[in-house]
Write an enzyme that holds these catalytic residues in place. Structure first.
Site, mmCIF file in Angstrom:
data_model
loop_
_atom_site.group_PDB
_atom_site.id
_atom_site.type_symbol
_atom_site.label_atom_id
_atom_site.label_comp_id
_atom_site.label_asym_id
_atom_site.label_seq_id
_atom_site.Cartn_x
_atom_site.Cartn_y
_atom_site.Cartn_z
ATOM 1 C CG PHE A 1 -17.192 9.514 23.976
ATOM 2 C CD1 PHE A 1 -16.651 8.619 23.058
ATOM 3 C CD2 PHE A 1 -18.444 10.061 23.715
ATOM 4 C CE1 PHE A 1 -17.343 8.282 21.898
ATOM 5 C CE2 PHE A 1 -19.137 9.735 22.567
ATOM 6 C CZ PHE A 1 -18.587 8.843 21.659
ATOM 7 C CG ASN B 1 -23.622 7.084 23.654
ATOM 8 O OD1 ASN B 1 -23.521 6.038 23.010
ATOM 9 N ND2 ASN B 1 -22.990 8.200 23.314
ATOM 10 N N PRO B 2 -23.656 3.621 25.779
ATOM 11 C CG PRO B 2 -24.310 1.402 25.520
ATOM 12 C CD PRO B 2 -24.758 2.811 25.259
HETATM 13 C C1 LIG Z 1 -19.692 6.240 24.271
HETATM 14 S S1 LIG Z 1 -19.206 7.022 25.764
HETATM 15 C C2 LIG Z 1 -20.632 8.071 26.058
HETATM 16 C C3 LIG Z 1 -20.388 9.218 26.990
HETATM 17 C C4 LIG Z 1 -21.574 10.185 27.116
HETATM 18 N N1 LIG Z 1 -22.737 9.505 27.693
HETATM 19 C C5 LIG Z 1 -21.955 10.751 25.772
HETATM 20 O O1 LIG Z 1 -22.990 10.376 25.220
HETATM 21 O O2 LIG Z 1 -21.196 11.586 25.263
HETATM 22 C C6 LIG Z 1 -19.405 5.698 26.949
HETATM 23 C C7 LIG Z 1 -19.053 6.084 28.377
HETATM 24 O O3 LIG Z 1 -19.311 4.954 29.234
HETATM 25 C C8 LIG Z 1 -18.231 4.807 30.139
HETATM 26 N N2 LIG Z 1 -18.188 3.385 30.530
HETATM 27 C C9 LIG Z 1 -17.719 2.333 29.817
HETATM 28 N N3 LIG Z 1 -17.921 1.188 30.476
HETATM 29 C C10 LIG Z 1 -18.547 1.517 31.630
HETATM 30 C C11 LIG Z 1 -19.040 0.769 32.728
HETATM 31 N N4 LIG Z 1 -18.948 -0.559 32.765
HETATM 32 N N5 LIG Z 1 -19.651 1.428 33.731
HETATM 33 C C12 LIG Z 1 -19.771 2.792 33.712
HETATM 34 N N6 LIG Z 1 -19.310 3.551 32.711
HETATM 35 C C13 LIG Z 1 -18.714 2.932 31.668
HETATM 36 C C14 LIG Z 1 -17.025 5.257 29.356
HETATM 37 O O4 LIG Z 1 -15.938 5.574 30.192
HETATM 38 C C15 LIG Z 1 -17.600 6.444 28.593
HETATM 39 O O5 LIG Z 1 -17.501 7.634 29.335
#
Ligand SMILES: C[S@@+](CC[C@H](N)C(=O)[O-])C[C@H]1O[C@@H](n2cnc3c(N)ncnc32)[C@H](O)[C@@H]1O
Length: 267
Positions: free
Chosen positions: A66, A168-169
Site C-alpha cells: 500500500f 491504519n487498517p
Molecule cells: C490501509 S493499509 C495501511 C498500511 C500502512 N499502515 C500505511 O498507513 O500506509 C492496511 C495494511 O494492513 C494490512 N492488513 C490487512 N489485514 C490485516 C490483518 N488482519 N493483520 C495484519 N495486517 C493486515 C494490509 O496488508 C496493509 O498493509
C-alpha cells in the site's frame, strides 16, 4: 506535478532543479516519455518513482504494498504527541504496510520501542526492506512481525504492557468505487474491510484491548463515512474512555482515538 516529479526522478535531481535545467538528454527524454505513458494508464506515481514521502522519511514502495497517504501523517503525528515526554514508550503498529507509521515513530521518538505487524507476505518484504534501511541510517530498529492483527494469540507476551496501539487498517466497504490507481495497484488486503468496512477493525479492537496497559492509547484511521460508526463501535465494546474522532486537514472525519479504561484520571 506528476510529470515534473517523474522528470526529476529520471534525472535524479530535486524537482526544484528542473527550473534551471537547460536541456534533457535524449535517453532521459525517452525514459521520461515511457513513464508518462505509464502514469497516463493510471500506474501510481510512487510505483514509477519507487519512493513515497511520509512525514520526514522517504520509503521504498512498489507493487505488493500500500502506498502511504498524506492524510495518514496526521495519525502518526497524534501518536508522537501522545508519547512525547515518555522515555521508552512501547508502540504497536497493526497493519504496517511500508512501515510508514512505525518507522516514523521510531525516527521521531528515538526512545520508542516499536513493533510493526503485517499479514500480507508480499507487503512485509517492503516493511523489512524499509525497516533495515532506517536501522542502517541510525534509527532504533523496529521489530517487524508477520501476523494477523485479529489473531487472539498475536503478541501474547506483550499483553497489558503496550502504551499505544495504532492502526491504519483496511476499511473500504466491499464494493465501494475507488480510483483505478487504487483498485488495480494497492493490494486487496490493504483495502477491503467487509460490508461496512469495519470487519478487521472489530478484531483489531479486541487485540488492542488485550495489549494495552490501563490508560494506554488507541488510534485507528478510518474512511470519511466512518466518523460516527467507528467511535460508536469503540464505545459499544466497553472498557474505553475518552473516545474521540479527529478530522483531517480537509475537515473530513479521519481517525478515532480512545484510552484503555483503568488508567490514571485524565489531566
Ligand atoms: C490501509 S493499509 C495501511 C498500511 C500502512 N499502515 C500505511 O498507513 O500506509 C492496511 C495494511 O494492513 C494490512 N492488513 C490487512 N489485514 C490485516 C490483518 N488482519 N493483520 C495484519 N495486517 C493486515 C494490509 O496488508 C496493509 O498493509
Amino acid at each position: 506535478m506528476d510529470a515534473e516529479l517523474l522528470l526529476a526522478a529520471v534525472l535524479t535531481v530535486p524537482r526544484a532543479r528542473l527550473l534551471t535545467l537547460d536541456e534533457v538528454p535524449a535517453d532521459a527524454a525517452a525514459r521520461f516519455a515511457a513513464l508518462v505513458a505509464e502514469r497516463a494508464s493510471r500506474v501510481p506515481l510512487q510505483h514509477l518513482t519507487g519512493r513515497a514521502a511520509f512525514r520526514l522519511l522517504e520509503l521504498a514502495v512498489g507493487p505488493g504494498v500500500f502506498v502511504p497517504r498524506p492524510e495518514t501523517e496526521l495519525i502518526a503525528g497524534w501518536v508522537l504527541d501522545r508519547i512525547a515526554g515518555t522515555d521508552r514508550p512501547r508502540v504497536v503498529d497493526l497493519g504496517t504496510g511500508s512501515g510508514a507509521i512505525a518507522l516514523s515513530v521510531a525516527h521521531e521518538h528515538p526512545g520508542a520501542r516499536v513493533v510493526a505487524v503485517e499479514a500480507d507476505v508480499e507487503a512485509i518484504e517492503w516493511t523489512r526492506h524499509n525497516a533495515a534501511a532506517r536501522a542502517s541510517a541510525g534509527d532504533r530498529p523496529v521489530d517487524v512481525l508477520a501476523g494477523d492483527m485479529t489473531d487472539p494469540a498475536l503478541l501474547r507476551d506483550l499483553d497489558g504492557s503496550v502504551d499505544l496501539v495504532v492502526s491504519n487498517p483496511p476499511y473500504v466497504p466491499d464494493g465501494a468505487r475507488v480510483p483505478r490507481e487504487v483498485a488495480d495497484h494497492d493490494p486487496p488486503l490493504a483495502l477491503w474491510g467487509g460490508p461496512d468496512g469495519l470487519d478487521v477493525v472489530r478484531g483489531l479492537l479486541r487485540t488492542a484491548a488485550r495489549l494495552l496497559r490501563p490508560g494506554g492509547w488507541l488510534g485507528i484511521e478510518h474512511a470519511d463515512a466512518q466518523g460516527g460508526s467507528l467511535p460508536a463501535l469503540v464505545r459499544a465494546a466497553g472498557g474505553w474512555t475518552e473516545v474521540a474522532d479527529h478530522p483531517d486537514l480537509a475537515g473530513r472525519p479521519r481517525y478515532t482515538t480512545a484510552r484503555r479504561a483503568g488508567g490514571p484520571d485524565p489531566q
